[in-house]
Every structure is written in C-alpha cells, then in structure tokens.
Design a protein around this motif. Sequence first.
Motif: not given
Length: 423
Positions: A258-260, A137-140, A129-135, A270-273
């Motif tokens: 994303r991985k590539l 959302y898709t990464v977390v 949850m702390k990571h989600e505050e700074e990064l 970006a979250k919505t690409f």
Amino acid sequence: MAKEEANSGSASGGNYDVFLSFRGSDTRNTFADCLFIFMRNAGIRIYRDDEELRPGENISEILWAVRSSQIYIPIFSKNYASSRWCLRELTCMVEESYGQLLGKILPIFYDVDPRDVKLDTELYKSALMKHEEELDYTVVKTWKEALTKAAKIKGWHIKDQRQGKVIEDIVTDVLQMIEKRKRELVGIDNYIKDIKKLLNYCDTSDVRFIIIHGIGGIEKTTLAKAVFNQLSPQFEGHSFLSNIQESSSCGDIVKMQRKLVADLFGLPFAKTFNFDEGNNIIKKSISKKRVFLVFDGMDGNDQFLQLAKHCTSCGSGSRIIITARDNSIFSVTKLEESEENISIRSTKVIPYEMKKMPFDHDLGDISREFVKLTGRLPLVIRNQSEAKGKSILKTLEKVFHQDFHQKFKIIPDVVGHQVKQIF
C-alpha cells in the motif's frame, strides 16, 4: 502551493532540520507563526506548509519535505484531526521515524490533551468518524494508528503556559538535537559518496540494485536514508520502505505494498486485495516510471523478495537500495530472473559491505573507563550517547567496587534494564 522554507540547504541527514505540521485555522497567525520565526532566526532550516491555502490536491511535494527533514513537529490543536492533509503528514512522520535514527517526532499539544490525540475522548474520535464516512476504512485506520503512536511521545504542553518561554525551550531542544545529529553523522560522508558513485543515477540505461550489508548497529539505515534524501528528487517517483524485517514477522507485506503504491502513484488499494493482486498492480504500473526505492532491513522472507524482484521491471534508470545484515540471501538470479527484464534491459546487482560504524571521538574517554572498570574483559558494549554513557558509568562504578569477575555474575539482580542493555 503555500509553503515556506527558512535557511534551506542540503545536508547529509536531510534537506531540512524541521518539518512543521499544523492546522492553519487554529495556529497559523499565532503559535505556529511565532515558532517558525524563532526557529528561522536561530538558523534552523525549517519547512512549514499551510494546508488551508493550498489550491491543489498533490501532496507528493509535501511528503517529500517530510522525508527530507530530521525533526518533525506536529502542533496538535482542536481541529488538527479534521484536516486530511495534517493526518497524511503525521502518518508519513510516524512511518519515517519509527525505528530509525533519522526523523524524530516532537509533538506539541497546543490546546488539547494527549488523551484527545490518543482517541480516548470524542474530540479527535468524532473527526475520524467523519473521515470514515467518505474515505476508505484502511486509510483512516492508518491515521488512527499514527495519532495514537504520536500521542505516546513525550512533548510540550501549551495549556496555561507562557508561550514565549515554551517556544524558547523548544528552539533550545531542537538546536541540541541538530548538533547531536551532526556528531552522529561524523564519518558517514565517505559512505554516502561511495553509494552515490555506485548508483550512478545519471545513467538511464539500466536498473541498478545496491545491497548495503553488514552487522547490526553500523548505521546502514542512516546511510540509506541520507542517500535517499539527497537523490530522490531526481526521480519520477520514490519510496522508502522501512523496518521490513519487523513487518515481515508481523505479516505486514500488504501494508508495505500500500505504501509503495501510494508513494509512487498516489493510488489507494481496494480494502480486500491480497499479496498477489498487489504485486500485479505494482508490476503493471512500475514499468512506466524511473523510480528510486529503498527496502530497509530485508531478510530472507520470500514475499518481500518477490516484491523486490518485481522492481526489476522499473523504468530504465531506476535505482533500488536494499539494506540487510546477510548479503548471501540476495543472489543475482533472485533479482534478475525476470523475462521482461532480460528482454528489455539489463539489471546490475552490486553488493556494498559497510564494515564499521563511524566513531564519535567525544566518547573515547568514556569507552576507556568502561574497559578499565570491567577488568579489560572482551565484552561488546553497545553504542550510547555521551550523556547516557556517563549515567550508566556511574551506576556501574557503584556495582563494581569489588572484583568484576564476581560482580558480573549478579548484574541482572543489581542493575536496571538500561544498564543491562549495553552488554
């Protein structure tokens, strides 16, 4: 960068036997250090990285070490999930190991329970949850998925255990796995030499596709992974995209994009690409780099073919391996019909048929017993390990004490799932 390599060297299956992932503040001077020393003394080629001592923010070398290892050992401790570096390493481990022969995760639950790692308790959940505050959302989200998958894998529990005895057991199991892997790779070296010759990676005048094709179960992925591990350091960027056919059916093309991009450029999306936006980013960025890519398990999905087609715009000297069962879906025109490619450089598309799976001679006696027991019928028996083969053989001996032709009719009712899966 703070890293240590013990007994390093090259091998068909990877540059390291073991990649050790741990949170330095929890286990650097205790369990992780003891495990490292025991493995080193046993002749195991082990790579450990201490994220607490790393001065820079470039994780590419660390992720390359993960991909170049055969066995991954994450030591889950109380503060493991609070480290972004540990979570990136774990995500890479899960991606590399999922559905593949190369790369196996052996988790150690040091002072936590699998329920903590599975995010069923607040310990790891609060860290995420702390990571989600700074990064992003898709990464977390990918970190959460990696944790929950790893938590389901059978591992070692250190709580209330004598650590010296546990470490001895771990080293013994790892040595057995390494020896087993060596047997599995018998006969693949000639294939590796063939592919490396076709790639001719020292030639920087063209972009070259090698399509490794053949029936399922003949180690195409193993071959591609072994070549990738050996040659990827020679390129400016590299990425291994695995289980593409399964991702295709699940609609995970954007996840692959994303991985590539993350592997090659270290860039988040970006979250919505969408798919087309992802392709445009790849197409614009990839022409500046000499890269080595693997598309493992391709089928006829048009979106993945488009993604592969954009790779004809890679920098000169780039190399792309595609593994597939059916070579006919990859016509030369599908991969070469790019205006930029035609005007700037040539593209070579070279098919390579892998005709048979290397045979483990240790299984010869077991195979002959299967044939004898089944009345010499022309069945196809899937490849098994020696131990599993002996176990299944004993089960079949109990079932087939009468005429096989009659007993074969009732296999589904008599034997378990494991036995049925060999036919």
